[in-house]
Motif scaffolding. Structure first.
Motif, PDB file in Angstrom:
ATOM      1  N   UNK A 173       0.778  -1.239   0.094  1.00 25.57           N
ATOM      2  CA  UNK A 173      -0.032   0.070  -0.161  1.00 25.57           C
ATOM      3  C   UNK A 173       0.885   1.241   0.072  1.00 25.57           C
ATOM      4  N   UNK A 174       1.989   1.235   0.812  1.00 25.57           N
ATOM      5  CA  UNK A 174       2.824   2.133   0.925  1.00 25.57           C
ATOM      6  C   UNK A 174       3.658   2.530  -0.402  1.00 25.57           C
ATOM      7  N   UNK A 175       4.181   1.248  -1.030  1.00 23.13           N
ATOM      8  CA  UNK A 175       5.000   1.592  -1.960  1.00 23.13           C
ATOM      9  C   UNK A 175       4.671   1.331  -3.592  1.00 23.13           C
ATOM     10  N   UNK A 176       3.484   0.693  -3.815  1.00 13.35           N
ATOM     11  CA  UNK A 176       3.120   0.700  -5.212  1.00 13.35           C
ATOM     12  C   UNK A 176       2.510   1.648  -5.609  1.00 13.35           C
ATOM     13  N   UNK A 177       3.084   2.044  -7.065  1.00 14.04           N
ATOM     14  CA  UNK A 177       2.386   3.390  -7.576  1.00 14.04           C
ATOM     15  C   UNK A 177       2.046   3.059  -9.128  1.00 14.04           C
ATOM     16  N   UNK A 178       1.147   2.788  -9.640  1.00 12.86           N
ATOM     17  CA  UNK A 178       0.449   2.303 -10.822  1.00 12.86           C
ATOM     18  C   UNK A 178       0.090   3.457 -11.793  1.00 12.86           C
ATOM     19  N   UNK A 179       0.637   4.430 -11.361  1.00 12.31           N
ATOM     20  CA  UNK A 179       0.442   5.826 -12.266  1.00 12.31           C
ATOM     21  C   UNK A 179       0.763   5.445 -13.742  1.00 12.31           C
ATOM     22  N   UNK A 180       2.068   5.078 -13.950  1.00 14.01           N
ATOM     23  CA  UNK A 180       2.456   4.808 -15.128  1.00 14.01           C
ATOM     24  C   UNK A 180       1.948   3.730 -15.956  1.00 14.01           C
ATOM     25  N   UNK A 181       1.520   2.654 -15.193  1.00 17.52           N
ATOM     26  CA  UNK A 181       1.096   1.676 -15.792  1.00 17.52           C
ATOM     27  C   UNK A 181      -0.416   1.794 -16.234  1.00 17.52           C
ATOM     28  N   UNK A 182      -1.132   2.530 -15.504  1.00 19.72           N
ATOM     29  CA  UNK A 182      -2.453   2.861 -15.947  1.00 19.72           C
ATOM     30  C   UNK A 182      -2.622   4.063 -16.830  1.00 19.72           C
ATOM     31  N   UNK A 183      -1.545   4.876 -17.037  1.00 18.18           N
ATOM     32  CA  UNK A 183      -1.513   5.708 -18.193  1.00 18.18           C
ATOM     33  C   UNK A 183      -1.676   5.360 -19.705  1.00 18.18           C
ATOM     34  N   UNK A 184      -1.061   4.249 -19.812  1.00 18.23           N
ATOM     35  CA  UNK A 184      -1.464   3.437 -21.078  1.00 18.23           C
ATOM     36  C   UNK A 184      -1.680   2.114 -20.921  1.00 18.23           C
ATOM     37  N   UNK A 185      -2.839   1.802 -20.297  1.00 19.49           N
ATOM     38  CA  UNK A 185      -3.347   0.449 -19.720  1.00 19.49           C
ATOM     39  C   UNK A 185      -3.349  -0.520 -21.050  1.00 19.49           C
ATOM     40  N   UNK A 186      -2.975  -1.710 -20.605  1.00 20.69           N
ATOM     41  CA  UNK A 186      -3.397  -2.905 -21.848  1.00 20.69           C
ATOM     42  C   UNK A 186      -4.882  -3.123 -21.878  1.00 20.69           C
ATOM     43  N   UNK A 187      -5.766  -2.779 -21.076  1.00 19.18           N
ATOM     44  CA  UNK A 187      -7.133  -3.160 -21.083  1.00 19.18           C
ATOM     45  C   UNK A 187      -7.766  -1.829 -20.583  1.00 19.18           C
ATOM     46  N   UNK A 188      -9.223  -1.671 -21.040  1.00 20.19           N
ATOM     47  CA  UNK A 188     -10.089  -0.961 -20.310  1.00 20.19           C
ATOM     48  C   UNK A 188     -10.040  -0.824 -18.672  1.00 20.19           C
ATOM     49  N   UNK A 189     -10.058   0.461 -18.155  1.00 15.58           N
ATOM     50  CA  UNK A 189      -9.871   0.467 -16.528  1.00 15.58           C
ATOM     51  C   UNK A 189     -11.035   1.362 -16.019  1.00 15.58           C
ATOM     52  N   UNK A 190     -11.787   0.734 -15.345  1.00 14.73           N
ATOM     53  CA  UNK A 190     -13.078   1.555 -14.911  1.00 14.73           C
ATOM     54  C   UNK A 190     -12.663   1.738 -13.293  1.00 14.73           C
ATOM     55  N   UNK A 191     -12.974   3.054 -12.702  1.00 14.84           N
ATOM     56  CA  UNK A 191     -12.934   3.398 -11.399  1.00 14.84           C
ATOM     57  C   UNK A 191     -14.160   3.571 -10.588  1.00 14.84           C
ATOM     58  N   UNK A 192     -14.205   2.888  -9.679  1.00 16.53           N
ATOM     59  CA  UNK A 192     -15.522   3.056  -8.764  1.00 16.53           C
ATOM     60  C   UNK A 192     -15.332   3.331  -7.453  1.00 16.53           C
ATOM     61  N   UNK A 193     -15.751   4.472  -7.075  1.00 15.79           N
ATOM     62  CA  UNK A 193     -15.779   4.760  -5.318  1.00 15.79           C
ATOM     63  C   UNK A 193     -17.062   5.019  -4.803  1.00 15.79           C
TER      64      UNK A 193
END
Length: 251
Positions: A173-193
């Motif tokens: 939780x402290x260290x993983x940063x997916x910002x770059x991965x999700x800038x050009x993701x290999x699949x659609x990404x939906x965000x729910x909150x």
């Protein structure tokens, strides 16, 4: 009716909660979906990894549980880990991040300092710290006390995970940063909150594609019917906009 593979959902739990949590949704799913809810290594009856912090080992252990012809739904830490595994496994049809952004710490949400204090408290007393977290994450639900009773009825009072796995999860939780991965993701990404999620910064909640009304960090507990409608709509047509999904999720 037997579900077709393109209507398969894989549900991934977050920190401190094993897959029994998803039973809160059982009676709300439509019949034409195949629902999978595997435990992460170290949770439930599943053997822990020799190195619980290793994403490569996690990918190997989860490869059969995360098929590429499914929609992956990662709640909280589960979403963060699922995003990190996009580099290590064939990508899913769609990734759904539930109660999680590209990274977890945020100055206006759970700050790095607050997370560091939580990790220190966990090292000192894992049992009490886990129990505190179970209550804390429910602060944004319409009735936190009722939500906590429901959570306890599903999971009991003890963490069904080994201490090393829980400690590694806090480090992730402290260290993983997916910002770059999700800038050009290999699949659609939906965000729910949840619209009142106390673990997400206001900006992160606003950036969600769909905000679940009258819900906090645990819409599985507080809004199971609305959440299942949203996830079923995504599974049916993952390329659609979340605005359309939102309409289908209204009572």
């Amino acid at each position: 009716m037997t579900a077709t593979p393109e209507k398969r959902l894989v549900l991934l739990s977050g920190w401190g909660c094993d897959a029994r949590l998803w039973q809160a949704l059982d009676k709300h799913w439509p019949d034409n979906l195949e629902i999978m809810s595997p435990d992460w290594p170290g949770y439930g009856e599943r053997t822990a990894l020799d190195d619980p912090a290793s994403l490569d080992a996690l990918a190997e252990a989860m490869s059969d549980d995360l098929p590429s012809d499914a929609v992956w739904v990662g709640w909280s830490l589960g979403g963060l880990l699922a995003g990190a595994l996009l580099d290590r496994l064939p990508p899913p049809r769609t990734l759904v991040l539930l109660g999680m952004g590209e990274r977890f710490p945020h100055p206006e949400g759970v700050s790095e300092a607050a997370l560091a204090q939580f990790r220190k408290a966990f090292r000192r007393d894992p049992v009490a710290t886990h129990a505190h977290f179970m209550r804390w994450q429910l602060g944004g639900e319409p009735s936190p006390r009722n939500a906590h009773r429901r959570l306890r009825s599903l999971l009991g009072d003890e963490a069904n995970a080994d201490t090393a796995t829980l400690a590694a999860g806090l480090a992730q939780l402290a260290e993983i940063d997916n910002t770059q991965r999700l800038c050009t993701p290999p699949c659609p990404v939906h965000r729910l909150a949840g619209e009142a999620d106390p673990l997400l910064a206001p900006a992160a909640r606003e950036q969600a594609d769909y905000r679940l009304p009258e819900a906090g960090h645990c819409p599985l507990i507080s809004q199971p019917a609305r959440l299942t409608r949203a996830l079923a709509a995504i599974a049916k047509a993952p390329e659609r906009s979340l605005a359309e999904v939102a309409l289908e999720s209204m009572p």
